[in-house]
Design a protein around this motif. Structure first.
Motif, mmCIF file in Angstrom:
data_model
loop_
_atom_site.group_PDB
_atom_site.id
_atom_site.type_symbol
_atom_site.label_atom_id
_atom_site.label_comp_id
_atom_site.label_asym_id
_atom_site.label_seq_id
_atom_site.Cartn_x
_atom_site.Cartn_y
_atom_site.Cartn_z
ATOM 1 N N TRP A 7 -1.697 -6.363 1.347
ATOM 2 C CA TRP A 7 -1.495 -4.939 1.112
ATOM 3 C C TRP A 7 -0.834 -4.230 2.291
ATOM 4 O O TRP A 7 -0.093 -3.268 2.103
ATOM 5 C CB TRP A 7 -2.834 -4.258 0.816
ATOM 6 C CG TRP A 7 -3.355 -4.518 -0.562
ATOM 7 C CD1 TRP A 7 -4.214 -5.506 -0.949
ATOM 8 C CD2 TRP A 7 -3.055 -3.778 -1.742
ATOM 9 N NE1 TRP A 7 -4.468 -5.436 -2.294
ATOM 10 C CE2 TRP A 7 -3.769 -4.373 -2.805
ATOM 11 C CE3 TRP A 7 -2.257 -2.667 -2.007
ATOM 12 C CZ2 TRP A 7 -3.712 -3.893 -4.105
ATOM 13 C CZ3 TRP A 7 -2.183 -2.191 -3.300
ATOM 14 C CH2 TRP A 7 -2.905 -2.796 -4.340
ATOM 15 N N ASN A 8 -1.114 -4.681 3.494
ATOM 16 C CA ASN A 8 -0.735 -3.914 4.679
ATOM 17 C C ASN A 8 0.374 -4.533 5.523
ATOM 18 O O ASN A 8 0.685 -4.028 6.596
ATOM 19 C CB ASN A 8 -1.973 -3.676 5.552
ATOM 20 C CG ASN A 8 -3.005 -2.793 4.860
ATOM 21 O OD1 ASN A 8 -2.684 -1.705 4.392
ATOM 22 N ND2 ASN A 8 -4.241 -3.281 4.770
ATOM 23 N N LYS A 43 0.828 -1.203 0.000
ATOM 24 C CA LYS A 43 0.000 0.000 0.000
ATOM 25 C C LYS A 43 0.864 1.255 0.000
ATOM 26 O O LYS A 43 0.538 2.254 -0.662
ATOM 27 C CB LYS A 43 -0.920 -0.012 1.217
ATOM 28 C CG LYS A 43 -1.983 1.068 1.210
ATOM 29 C CD LYS A 43 -2.947 0.900 2.378
ATOM 30 C CE LYS A 43 -4.046 1.956 2.333
ATOM 31 N NZ LYS A 43 -4.993 1.788 3.475
#
Length: 282
Positions: free
Chosen positions: A119-120, A90
């Protein structure tokens, strides 16, 4: 698309003297033992080291004349390159949007989700396979026409390698003019992906062959002392002394099958070619 002609680079204990070509719409593999010159060749192509002689043409231009737009047409994955391990996917997405004028955020996002990349999570928390997939996806996501990949499958398990090869095949299917230059020590990757192969040994190209020719026409002869003495050696590329007699590499397998029906003639593969071309005698 890429033409490397007689490039030279001299270090205290190593000298590179190399020529190769990557044609438009093809996948070319560079094979060889560790320390043979693969990474040095890639760094020379990318302008990361200054060569002592020779020329490198990319997109019909000397690499010194490439524009920023030209450079965006090349996607690169090097073993010792990557993002800060404290960033997440991200985090790096807006960086890529600002870095590349043709960055395809939608494509990148779909591929991240398709390959179930988190994503994180910080990059340092990801597996080796996930880190490599991110590098490959970044290289593919800004409209590159040529991918230059230095050992992209190193350290990956069988499943991760297979997924990575699928990503590369998608890149080739996306545009029939896309090309790849890849190095790998895992023969099965190259056998299934590459149109042609260059082998480098001690800084020099010692073999260039179409992959299908290597797999169909090359062979290994296993012979004892008496058989070796009577053998026509005109079509032997390399010979290696063994406990049982000799291993012999040939690019005329059919000749020996037809004229020496009692000999053991095994199909050639990339691993054996690397071993014999590196360690065998002429």
């Amino acid at each position: 698309m890429l033409e490397v002609k007689d490039i030279q680079k001299t270090y205290p204990k190593f000298k590179l003297d190399c020529s190769l070509e990557v044609k438009q719409g093809q996948v070319t593999g560079l094979i060889g033992q560790n320390g043979s010159g693969k990474s040095t060749t890639f760094k020379a192509i990318l302008g990361l080291i200054r060569i002592d002689g020779g020329s490198i043409m990319l997109f019909d231009k000397p690499i010194s004349q490439l524009t920023v737009a030209d450079k965006e047409d090349v996607g690169v994955v090097l073993a010792d390159s990557g993002f800060s391990v404290f960033l997440t996917i991200k985090d790096i997405t807006p960086v890529l949007s600002n870095l590349y004028s043709n960055f395809d955020k939608e494509f990148f996002s779909k591929q991240v989700d398709k390959f179930e990349l988190p994503w994180n999570k910080k990059i340092k928390e990801l597996s080796t396979g996930m880190k490599v997939k991110i590098k490959i996806l970044v290289a593919m996501s800004h409209g590159a026409k040529l991918l230059i990949l230095d050992e992209p499958t190193a350290g990956l398990d069988v499943v991760a390698r297979d997924e990575l090869l699928d990503i590369l095949r998608e890149f080739l299917e996306k545009d029939e003019d896309n090309s790849i230059l890849i190095s790998s020590h895992i023969s099965s990757d190259l056998e299934s992906l590459c149109d042609d192969l260059y082998m480098i040994n001690q800084g020099k190209i010692v073999l260039h062959e179409d992959t299908d020719v290597l797999l169909s026409e090359y062979g290994m002869l296993k012979v004892n002392e008496d058989q070796f003495a009577k053998l026509d050696k005109d079509y032997l590329l390399k010979v290696k002394k063994e406990s049982f007699g000799y291993s012999c590499l040939t690019n005329q397998k059919q000749f020996y099958l037809e004229n020496y029906p009692d000999l053991v003639v095994e199909n050639g593969n990339i691993d054996e070619v690397i071993t014999m071309m590196s360690r065998g005698d002429k």
